[in-house]
Scaffold this motif. Structure first.
Motif, PDB file in Angstrom:
ATOM      1  N   CYS A  54      -4.447  -2.549   1.179  1.00  0.00           N
ATOM      2  CA  CYS A  54      -4.796  -2.000   2.498  1.00  0.00           C
ATOM      3  C   CYS A  54      -5.875  -2.814   3.202  1.00  0.00           C
ATOM      4  O   CYS A  54      -5.831  -2.980   4.429  1.00  0.00           O
ATOM      5  CB  CYS A  54      -5.278  -0.560   2.358  1.00  0.00           C
ATOM      6  SG  CYS A  54      -3.972   0.647   2.105  1.00  0.00           S
ATOM      7  N   SER A  82       0.830  -1.209   0.000  1.00  0.00           N
ATOM      8  CA  SER A  82       0.000   0.000   0.000  1.00  0.00           C
ATOM      9  C   SER A  82       0.860   1.252   0.000  1.00  0.00           C
ATOM     10  O   SER A  82       0.486   2.265  -0.605  1.00  0.00           O
ATOM     11  CB  SER A  82      -0.938  -0.002   1.209  1.00  0.00           C
ATOM     12  OG  SER A  82      -0.205   0.071   2.421  1.00  0.00           O
ATOM     13  N   ARG A 110      -8.417  12.137  -3.179  1.00  0.00           N
ATOM     14  CA  ARG A 110      -7.228  11.721  -2.419  1.00  0.00           C
ATOM     15  C   ARG A 110      -7.348  12.153  -0.961  1.00  0.00           C
ATOM     16  O   ARG A 110      -7.022  11.376  -0.054  1.00  0.00           O
ATOM     17  CB  ARG A 110      -5.966  12.316  -3.045  1.00  0.00           C
ATOM     18  CG  ARG A 110      -4.709  12.035  -2.214  1.00  0.00           C
ATOM     19  CD  ARG A 110      -3.425  12.457  -2.883  1.00  0.00           C
ATOM     20  NE  ARG A 110      -3.372  13.872  -3.165  1.00  0.00           N
ATOM     21  CZ  ARG A 110      -2.296  14.484  -3.670  1.00  0.00           C
ATOM     22  NH1 ARG A 110      -1.209  13.789  -3.938  1.00  0.00           N
ATOM     23  NH2 ARG A 110      -2.311  15.773  -3.914  1.00  0.00           N
ATOM     24  N   ASP A 144       0.543   9.584  -5.771  1.00  0.00           N
ATOM     25  CA  ASP A 144       1.010  10.962  -5.622  1.00  0.00           C
ATOM     26  C   ASP A 144       1.764  11.412  -6.870  1.00  0.00           C
ATOM     27  O   ASP A 144       1.655  12.568  -7.302  1.00  0.00           O
ATOM     28  CB  ASP A 144       1.908  11.088  -4.396  1.00  0.00           C
ATOM     29  CG  ASP A 144       1.116  11.183  -3.104  1.00  0.00           C
ATOM     30  OD1 ASP A 144      -0.107  11.390  -3.181  1.00  0.00           O
ATOM     31  OD2 ASP A 144       1.712  11.048  -2.014  1.00  0.00           O
ATOM     32  N   THR A 153      -7.543   9.362   1.948  1.00  0.00           N
ATOM     33  CA  THR A 153      -6.492   9.360   2.965  1.00  0.00           C
ATOM     34  C   THR A 153      -7.095   9.423   4.361  1.00  0.00           C
ATOM     35  O   THR A 153      -6.677   8.688   5.270  1.00  0.00           O
ATOM     36  CB  THR A 153      -5.545  10.554   2.749  1.00  0.00           C
ATOM     37  OG1 THR A 153      -4.950  10.458   1.462  1.00  0.00           O
ATOM     38  CG2 THR A 153      -4.443  10.576   3.800  1.00  0.00           C
ATOM     39  N   LEU A 179      -4.228  -0.254  -4.437  1.00  0.00           N
ATOM     40  CA  LEU A 179      -4.003   0.258  -3.086  1.00  0.00           C
ATOM     41  C   LEU A 179      -5.020  -0.325  -2.111  1.00  0.00           C
ATOM     42  O   LEU A 179      -4.660  -0.798  -1.024  1.00  0.00           O
ATOM     43  CB  LEU A 179      -4.093   1.787  -3.092  1.00  0.00           C
ATOM     44  CG  LEU A 179      -4.158   2.473  -1.719  1.00  0.00           C
ATOM     45  CD1 LEU A 179      -2.855   2.273  -0.958  1.00  0.00           C
ATOM     46  CD2 LEU A 179      -4.470   3.955  -1.872  1.00  0.00           C
ATOM     47  N   TYR A 204       1.909   1.996  -3.556  1.00  0.00           N
ATOM     48  CA  TYR A 204       0.847   2.573  -4.378  1.00  0.00           C
ATOM     49  C   TYR A 204       0.509   4.004  -3.960  1.00  0.00           C
ATOM     50  O   TYR A 204       0.100   4.816  -4.797  1.00  0.00           O
ATOM     51  CB  TYR A 204      -0.397   1.682  -4.333  1.00  0.00           C
ATOM     52  CG  TYR A 204      -0.244   0.446  -5.181  1.00  0.00           C
ATOM     53  CD1 TYR A 204      -0.114   0.540  -6.565  1.00  0.00           C
ATOM     54  CD2 TYR A 204      -0.194  -0.817  -4.611  1.00  0.00           C
ATOM     55  CE1 TYR A 204       0.053  -0.587  -7.352  1.00  0.00           C
ATOM     56  CE2 TYR A 204      -0.028  -1.958  -5.393  1.00  0.00           C
ATOM     57  CZ  TYR A 204       0.095  -1.827  -6.758  1.00  0.00           C
ATOM     58  OH  TYR A 204       0.263  -2.944  -7.538  1.00  0.00           O
ATOM     59  N   CYS A 205       0.701   4.322  -2.685  1.00  0.00           N
ATOM     60  CA  CYS A 205       0.506   5.716  -2.256  1.00  0.00           C
ATOM     61  C   CYS A 205       1.478   6.641  -2.984  1.00  0.00           C
ATOM     62  O   CYS A 205       1.100   7.717  -3.471  1.00  0.00           O
ATOM     63  CB  CYS A 205       0.698   5.838  -0.744  1.00  0.00           C
ATOM     64  SG  CYS A 205      -0.700   5.256   0.243  1.00  0.00           S
TER      65      CYS A 205
END
Length: 226
Positions: A94, A30, A210, A38, A214, A90, A33-34
């Protein structure tokens, strides 16, 4: 944002950040992929800037200017499609959905988390991403470009048209090198206005997405580590 002073204390924030980091350490894919998501946000901003520069620059080669603008638009389409699919990867990582990389796409992940009440907020966010009309239109165009033919915008009419490689070759030889495809982009300002507004709306939408995703994943991490 909390109005409770205790929630904003450095001690509580540091404690929660540590718990979130521990949770992320248990989901290493994860984290990757974050970073990739971004990076796509940065790419989208850059493409919008470059498209504007290409359209506003004076040149005696409008055909090259047209090529630059179309190049950036198509790249934007590909990155929005990639963004949606990387969000799915992601969430697969997660939420411990257990799907292999080849099995993961946005629709399958949405189906997989749909019945879990703990993931309701994330489900709704992903559903909003999939069904957003601008994102959906861009994904559909990307699929046409990737699997069928070139898409061109018909200036002044606000519509798109599929142009196959065979047709492009035929027009090239019939017209003596001046392809009708190039004619469709004579009015670059019209094309730029047509696309830039929608693409900026999509960029803004993805920023909001996003932020909300988040926040939801952070809350999930804190609940899981409680």
């Amino acid at each position: 944002v909390s109005t409770d002073p205790d929630d904003l204390s450095p001690q509580k924030i540091n404690s929660e950040n540590a718990r979130v980091r521990e949770w992320m350490d248990r989901h290493p894919d994860s984290v990757r992929y974050c970073f990739e998501l971004d990076a796509i946000h940065e790419d989208l901003d850059w493409l919008l800037s470059e498209m504007g520069t290409a359209c506003e620059s004076s040149t005696d080669r409008p055909d090259l200017m047209r090529n630059a603008v179309v190049y950036h638009v198509h790249n934007y389409h590909y990155r929005v499609h990639a963004y949606r699919e990387k969000v799915a990867q992601l969430l697969n990582a997660c939420l411990d959905l257990g799907r292999s990389d080849r099995e993961v796409n946005a629709e399958r992940v949405l189906e997989a988390i749909g019945s879990n009440p703990e993931h309701r907020a994330i489900h709704d966010l992903l559903c909003g991403l999939i069904n957003d009309k601008n994102v959906k239109a861009i994904v559909e165009r990307r699929n046409l470009i990737a699997h069928r033919a070139l898409l061109v915008h018909k200036s002044g009419k606000g519509t798109w048209e599929v142009v196959t490689a065979e047709r492009r070759a035929q027009e090239y030889f019939d017209i003596g090198g001046l392809s009708q495809e190039t004619q469709l982009f004579v009015n670059l300002n019209d094309f730029h206005r047509h696309e830039s507004q929608t693409l900026r709306e999509v960029t803004s939408f993805l920023r909001g997405f996003r932020h909300d995703l988040t926040r939801s994943l952070r809350q999930l991490a804190l609940m899981s580590s409680a």
